[in-house]
Design an enzyme around this catalytic site. Sequence first.
Site, PDB file in Angstrom:
ATOM      1  N   MET A   1       5.354 -15.281   4.733  1.00 44.06           N
ATOM      2  CA  MET A   1       7.025 -14.652   5.623  1.00 44.06           C
ATOM      3  C   MET A   1       6.814 -13.282   6.270  1.00 44.06           C
ATOM      4  O   MET A   1       6.623 -12.473   5.754  1.00 44.06           O
ATOM      5  CB  MET A   1       7.439 -14.716   4.431  1.00 44.06           C
ATOM      6  CG  MET A   1       7.652 -16.040   3.919  1.00 44.06           C
ATOM      7  SD  MET A   1       9.110 -16.126   2.787  1.00 44.06           S
ATOM      8  CE  MET A   1       8.550 -14.722   1.158  1.00 44.06           C
TER       9      MET A   1
ATOM     10  N   ILE B   1       4.993 -12.804  -3.776  1.00 46.22           N
ATOM     11  CA  ILE B   1       4.556 -11.501  -3.690  1.00 46.22           C
ATOM     12  C   ILE B   1       5.097 -10.280  -2.899  1.00 46.22           C
ATOM     13  O   ILE B   1       5.108 -10.269  -1.525  1.00 46.22           O
ATOM     14  CB  ILE B   1       3.181 -11.131  -2.697  1.00 46.22           C
ATOM     15  CG1 ILE B   1       2.003 -12.308  -4.398  1.00 46.22           C
ATOM     16  CG2 ILE B   1       1.727  -9.993  -2.940  1.00 46.22           C
ATOM     17  CD1 ILE B   1       1.186 -12.757  -4.290  1.00 46.22           C
TER      18      ILE B   1
ATOM     19  N   GLY C   1      10.541  -9.664   4.309  1.00 48.80           N
ATOM     20  CA  GLY C   1       9.180  -9.932   4.099  1.00 48.80           C
ATOM     21  C   GLY C   1       7.504  -9.515   2.754  1.00 48.80           C
ATOM     22  O   GLY C   1       8.214  -9.079   1.702  1.00 48.80           O
ATOM     23  N   SER C   2       7.696 -11.010   2.863  1.00 49.93           N
ATOM     24  CA  SER C   2       6.356 -11.119   2.110  1.00 49.93           C
ATOM     25  C   SER C   2       5.968 -11.999   1.680  1.00 49.93           C
ATOM     26  O   SER C   2       5.558 -12.345   2.889  1.00 49.93           O
ATOM     27  CB  SER C   2       7.477 -11.537   1.013  1.00 49.93           C
ATOM     28  OG  SER C   2       8.723 -11.776   0.935  1.00 49.93           O
ATOM     29  N   ARG C   3       4.285 -12.643   0.449  1.00 51.22           N
ATOM     30  CA  ARG C   3       3.761 -13.614   0.375  1.00 51.22           C
ATOM     31  C   ARG C   3       4.326 -14.735  -0.866  1.00 51.22           C
ATOM     32  O   ARG C   3       4.899 -14.315  -1.733  1.00 51.22           O
ATOM     33  CB  ARG C   3       2.723 -13.087   1.156  1.00 51.22           C
ATOM     34  CG  ARG C   3       1.903 -14.337   0.873  1.00 51.22           C
ATOM     35  CD  ARG C   3      -0.133 -13.312   0.926  1.00 51.22           C
ATOM     36  NE  ARG C   3      -0.819 -13.908  -0.348  1.00 51.22           N
ATOM     37  CZ  ARG C   3      -1.835 -12.980  -0.563  1.00 51.22           C
ATOM     38  NH1 ARG C   3      -2.275 -12.034   0.322  1.00 51.22           N
ATOM     39  NH2 ARG C   3      -2.240 -13.292  -1.630  1.00 51.22           N
TER      40      ARG C   3
END
Length: 233
Positions: free
Chosen positions: A102, A159, A189-191
Amino acid sequence: MSLADTISKTLVPIHKEGYPFIVIAATLTIILGWFWDPLFWIGLFITLWVCYFFRDPPRVTPVKDGLVVSPADGTVCLIGPAVPPKELDMGEEPLMRVCVFMNVFNCHVNRSPIAGKVTRIAYKAGKFLNAELDKASEDNERNGLIIENENHRIGVVQIAGLVARRIVCFVKEGETISAGDRFGLIRFGSRLDVYMPAGTKPQVAIGQTMVAGESIIADLSNQENVEVVTRVS
């Protein structure tokens, strides 16, 4: 149709986690604008972006036993076997993993990939590396969940990335959730990693754009050699 109804159908809902950030941005905008007009317009742009970041649009989740839907908006960045994080206690054998990255312009509300019971939640502090990197799964701050139903058991891991500094989880161990239900959020912002049974054949490709709660990652009911769970812990 009333004005309120028109506005509610035109504007995208904002998640309550975003309200404090919006208030802070708006307050700073007013204060800075008092001293210098150009700062007001810069602050207004930032405030609107914060509203946009914390948007929480409704989603229509496909209903079918065995479907695994994307837990996040974003782009598929990694696909392939990987050993789940140790704190999830899913064993040391590689499982099929699909990772959705993301960026700061994606909706960051996370949704459950399947219906089932949350049997484990495990948080681990860590670094803030680029979430697109494979090693982010091991080194970065993360929060993992195991979701089980009568047929399948999967893991989903939030994450943190370079900009993300706060992982939020809305559910608790023992709760039952439906596919597409909101279970968390990561700020800026991440995953999201999804760990599925060995032998799962993903129905996505690297670079594919995903929509949380709607895009299908895999169909566990229509595949051979997929590990099956006989009971919910």
